[in-house]
Design a protein around this motif. Sequence first.
Motif, mmCIF file in Angstrom:
data_model
loop_
_atom_site.group_PDB
_atom_site.id
_atom_site.type_symbol
_atom_site.label_atom_id
_atom_site.label_comp_id
_atom_site.label_asym_id
_atom_site.label_seq_id
_atom_site.Cartn_x
_atom_site.Cartn_y
_atom_site.Cartn_z
ATOM 1 N N ASP A 26 39.434 48.686 44.069
ATOM 2 C CA ASP A 26 40.285 50.060 43.037
ATOM 3 C C ASP A 26 41.465 50.296 44.493
ATOM 4 O O ASP A 26 41.216 49.679 45.783
ATOM 5 C CB ASP A 26 39.648 51.061 42.456
ATOM 6 N N SER A 27 42.506 51.239 43.653
ATOM 7 C CA SER A 27 43.499 51.479 44.716
ATOM 8 C C SER A 27 42.226 52.474 45.692
ATOM 9 O O SER A 27 43.005 53.074 46.762
ATOM 10 C CB SER A 27 44.187 52.292 44.093
ATOM 11 N N ASP A 28 41.628 53.298 45.615
ATOM 12 C CA ASP A 28 40.797 53.689 46.545
ATOM 13 C C ASP A 28 40.354 53.066 47.990
ATOM 14 O O ASP A 28 40.645 54.458 48.925
ATOM 15 C CB ASP A 28 39.817 54.590 45.823
ATOM 16 N N LEU A 29 39.638 52.145 47.078
ATOM 17 C CA LEU A 29 39.736 51.473 48.803
ATOM 18 C C LEU A 29 40.499 50.680 49.268
ATOM 19 O O LEU A 29 40.046 50.430 50.698
ATOM 20 C CB LEU A 29 38.748 50.553 48.316
ATOM 21 N N ILE A 30 41.197 50.272 48.693
ATOM 22 C CA ILE A 30 43.050 50.185 49.597
ATOM 23 C C ILE A 30 42.442 51.035 50.931
ATOM 24 O O ILE A 30 43.362 50.994 51.520
ATOM 25 C CB ILE A 30 43.377 49.640 48.830
ATOM 26 N N ASN A 31 43.706 51.797 49.770
ATOM 27 C CA ASN A 31 43.474 53.760 50.741
ATOM 28 C C ASN A 31 43.047 53.622 51.563
ATOM 29 O O ASN A 31 43.117 54.193 52.946
ATOM 30 C CB ASN A 31 44.304 54.732 49.799
ATOM 31 N N ALA B 34 46.185 44.590 38.778
ATOM 32 C CA ALA B 34 46.852 44.865 36.911
ATOM 33 C C ALA B 34 46.349 46.497 37.229
ATOM 34 O O ALA B 34 45.087 47.464 37.899
ATOM 35 C CB ALA B 34 45.705 44.074 36.289
ATOM 36 N N ASP B 35 46.606 47.107 35.963
ATOM 37 C CA ASP B 35 46.161 48.371 35.826
ATOM 38 C C ASP B 35 45.106 49.148 35.186
ATOM 39 O O ASP B 35 44.588 50.332 35.613
ATOM 40 C CB ASP B 35 47.648 48.806 35.109
ATOM 41 N N THR B 36 44.620 47.853 34.534
ATOM 42 C CA THR B 36 43.504 48.316 33.896
ATOM 43 C C THR B 36 42.385 46.641 33.949
ATOM 44 O O THR B 36 42.618 45.961 34.548
ATOM 45 C CB THR B 36 43.271 47.839 32.514
ATOM 46 N N LEU B 37 40.867 47.515 34.476
ATOM 47 C CA LEU B 37 39.693 45.725 34.287
ATOM 48 C C LEU B 37 39.625 45.262 33.201
ATOM 49 O O LEU B 37 39.993 43.793 34.048
ATOM 50 C CB LEU B 37 38.088 46.654 34.135
ATOM 51 N N VAL C 48 37.919 34.989 34.032
ATOM 52 C CA VAL C 48 36.893 35.683 34.002
ATOM 53 C C VAL C 48 36.409 36.083 32.207
ATOM 54 O O VAL C 48 37.474 36.981 31.838
ATOM 55 C CB VAL C 48 35.748 36.279 34.758
ATOM 56 N N ASP C 49 35.420 36.019 32.375
ATOM 57 C CA ASP C 49 35.369 36.690 30.412
ATOM 58 C C ASP C 49 34.541 37.866 30.807
ATOM 59 O O ASP C 49 34.244 38.570 32.192
ATOM 60 C CB ASP C 49 33.327 36.049 30.068
ATOM 61 N N ARG C 50 35.923 38.601 30.134
ATOM 62 C CA ARG C 50 35.811 40.528 29.733
ATOM 63 C C ARG C 50 35.084 41.045 30.194
ATOM 64 O O ARG C 50 34.769 41.616 30.691
ATOM 65 C CB ARG C 50 36.992 40.802 28.846
ATOM 66 N N ALA C 51 33.769 40.807 28.798
ATOM 67 C CA ALA C 51 32.927 41.652 28.390
ATOM 68 C C ALA C 51 31.823 41.892 29.615
ATOM 69 O O ALA C 51 31.459 41.973 30.244
ATOM 70 C CB ALA C 51 32.204 40.870 27.508
ATOM 71 N N THR C 52 31.599 39.834 30.543
ATOM 72 C CA THR C 52 31.014 40.056 31.492
ATOM 73 C C THR C 52 31.445 40.861 32.469
ATOM 74 O O THR C 52 30.520 41.442 33.432
ATOM 75 C CB THR C 52 30.310 38.410 32.156
ATOM 76 N N PHE C 53 32.970 40.754 32.879
ATOM 77 C CA PHE C 53 32.937 41.719 33.894
ATOM 78 C C PHE C 53 32.855 42.669 34.068
ATOM 79 O O PHE C 53 32.884 43.812 34.937
ATOM 80 C CB PHE C 53 34.746 40.949 34.154
ATOM 81 N N LEU C 54 33.461 43.576 32.824
ATOM 82 C CA LEU C 54 33.124 45.048 32.698
ATOM 83 C C LEU C 54 32.193 45.551 33.121
ATOM 84 O O LEU C 54 31.132 46.767 32.972
ATOM 85 C CB LEU C 54 33.737 45.332 31.564
ATOM 86 N N ALA C 55 30.913 44.473 31.979
ATOM 87 C CA ALA C 55 29.227 44.839 33.063
ATOM 88 C C ALA C 55 29.074 45.370 33.975
ATOM 89 O O ALA C 55 28.444 45.974 34.283
ATOM 90 C CB ALA C 55 28.167 44.142 31.447
ATOM 91 N N THR C 56 29.012 44.203 34.715
ATOM 92 C CA THR C 56 29.191 43.961 36.158
ATOM 93 C C THR C 56 29.691 44.589 37.195
ATOM 94 O O THR C 56 28.893 45.750 37.811
ATOM 95 C CB THR C 56 29.971 42.231 36.786
ATOM 96 N N ILE C 57 31.504 45.243 36.851
ATOM 97 C CA ILE C 57 31.750 47.019 37.061
ATOM 98 C C ILE C 57 31.276 47.801 36.882
ATOM 99 O O ILE C 57 30.747 49.202 37.969
ATOM 100 C CB ILE C 57 33.269 46.559 36.578
ATOM 101 N N GLY D 200 42.754 52.772 38.723
ATOM 102 C CA GLY D 200 43.715 51.425 39.489
ATOM 103 C C GLY D 200 44.630 52.161 40.185
ATOM 104 O O GLY D 200 44.497 53.516 40.497
ATOM 105 N N PRO D 201 45.512 51.710 40.369
ATOM 106 C CA PRO D 201 45.679 49.809 39.739
ATOM 107 C C PRO D 201 44.218 48.558 41.082
ATOM 108 O O PRO D 201 43.768 49.325 41.553
ATOM 109 C CB PRO D 201 46.536 49.789 40.752
ATOM 110 N N PHE D 202 43.940 47.509 40.003
ATOM 111 C CA PHE D 202 42.904 47.257 40.133
ATOM 112 C C PHE D 202 43.204 45.697 40.942
ATOM 113 O O PHE D 202 44.354 45.414 40.757
ATOM 114 C CB PHE D 202 41.884 47.614 39.254
ATOM 115 N N TYR D 203 43.014 45.448 42.271
ATOM 116 C CA TYR D 203 43.063 44.414 42.763
ATOM 117 C C TYR D 203 42.198 43.288 43.084
ATOM 118 O O TYR D 203 40.539 43.710 42.953
ATOM 119 C CB TYR D 203 43.350 44.734 44.373
ATOM 120 N N ALA D 204 41.978 41.766 43.106
ATOM 121 C CA ALA D 204 41.483 41.257 43.125
ATOM 122 C C ALA D 204 41.927 39.452 43.763
ATOM 123 O O ALA D 204 43.403 39.760 43.518
ATOM 124 C CB ALA D 204 40.762 40.472 41.786
ATOM 125 N N PHE D 205 41.292 39.481 44.600
ATOM 126 C CA PHE D 205 41.356 37.761 45.581
ATOM 127 C C PHE D 205 40.943 36.880 45.795
ATOM 128 O O PHE D 205 39.276 37.136 45.329
ATOM 129 C CB PHE D 205 41.873 39.194 46.979
#
Length: 516
Positions: A337-342, A384-387, A396-405, A433-438
């Motif tokens: 997330d943005s906190d870790l980036i900062n 992205a602004d939202t997860l 990736v599957d939304r539900a699985t991703f959100l459960a993992t987060i 947010g905003p959120f990042y993935a690589f």
Amino acid sequence: MKKARLSLVLLLTVSLLFSLTGCGGTQPTPGPSTSTGPAVTKQADVVVIGAGTAGMTAAIEAASQGAKVILLEKMGKVGGSSRFAEGVFGAESPIQKQMGITTNKLQILRKEMEFHNYRVDAPLWKALIDASGANIQWLLDMGVKFSTVSSPGAGEKTWHVYEGFGDALFDKYLEPKAKTLGVEIMLNTPGKELVMDNGRVTGVKATTSDGKELLINTKAAIIATGGFSDDPELVAKLAQEDMTQVVNGGTPGHTGDGIKMAQKVGATSRGWGIFSKIGLTLEGYSVHSHINSAAAMEPSLWINKSGMRYVNEDVIFHYTRAANAVEQQPKTFSVMDSDLINKMINEGCYNGFGAYVLPGTKLTDLSGELQKALEKNAANVFKADTLEELADKIGVDRATFLATINQYNDYCAKGADPDYGKDPKYLNPVKTGPFYAFHIKILNLNSMGGIKVNLKNEVLNKDLQPIKGLYAAGMDCDGFTGDTYGLNIPGSCQGISVFTGRNSGMNSVKYIKTVQ
């Protein structure tokens, strides 16, 4: 942010490569691959094929003992992937003694054997370790300067870091020394074939930079062509790597030329080799870049193609083991997330990348590099602004991703990872947010293995007898690694190259004195 230990890579660490890297040294261009002109004949006592660290040290050693040496290099510049090296292995060296660093050669040997589950040639490793202090002195006598001696994490402090890294090693020291000794360096001149007579080397065929056939009559040849990582057939046969997961580092042109030449004259091997996986990378970005360190080399949250977490991400401090972990998944994304980036920008990173981005470095270029990547729609960078939106963008599957987060954030709040035991100090939630993935991949510096040698670095046939006049050095040699490249003994690729280069140079000169 607490500094993580100085983590290495390679020695060699590395750079990125081909078109994707910006890391050190101009990219050489290959010479012609076909012959279009009349034959040229030369004479030499020793021919060295390949001008990386192993080839250069072999040529220098042989020439210093009075041999007439011709050094062939298929690219337009000496150095190869060793230009991206950071440092070289040494035990009980003069510098370590000056710094008060104590090393124990037998303990190092034991650790190396155990790391590789004894799937290495112990006598070869022992000889390397025993000679390493003298090899550091040899480099010092040549004028080579070292900036420090360090280690990756809790590893042995054996990593002698070159001042100026690999570029300086070649441009300031090895190439000038070779020329001073009279070594004839032929660039854009790939070795093609070994000439044999009655079971012994009598010549080397090559193609010159202007397309002429070249025959060098010689008594000994040293193969030091840097491995096979750019040859799909040898990769499939020896390493069995999934190349969709791998970004090849170093310079191009490692097509197993020396291995193929040796095989044609009866050389044997263990039948397998490996890639020197020196960590993870964000494809398209140099290891100097802050975005690469942030995306690929930090202990953030990693998820696979199914949107699930699968490992303790602080394995990243063990570069090669992290590569093994990522290799088990069809895809890996680092998520933050943005906190870790900062936090990485303002307080510093945990890990960085070897000696290029040191642990604790404030990643001040990260914001700008991220912005540029997003503006050009970089294939492996997502924001992205939202997860929910981020899950869709990375596929990736939304539900699985959100459960993992959600589960991961709960572990962060409680300060414990009951799934994989990640160190609590690296548990950073993904909430702001905003959120990042690589999309991150494995970084490979070079291959290792392909030609079986003895303690004189003589190439062996299927009966394990030396092929007279034929030697191998550097990454073409079998015997120095098990199934995982070991950074527990840092600087090992360069250490192998200097040892086998000098060893083959010395023994080739001893051999030619016996040949009428």
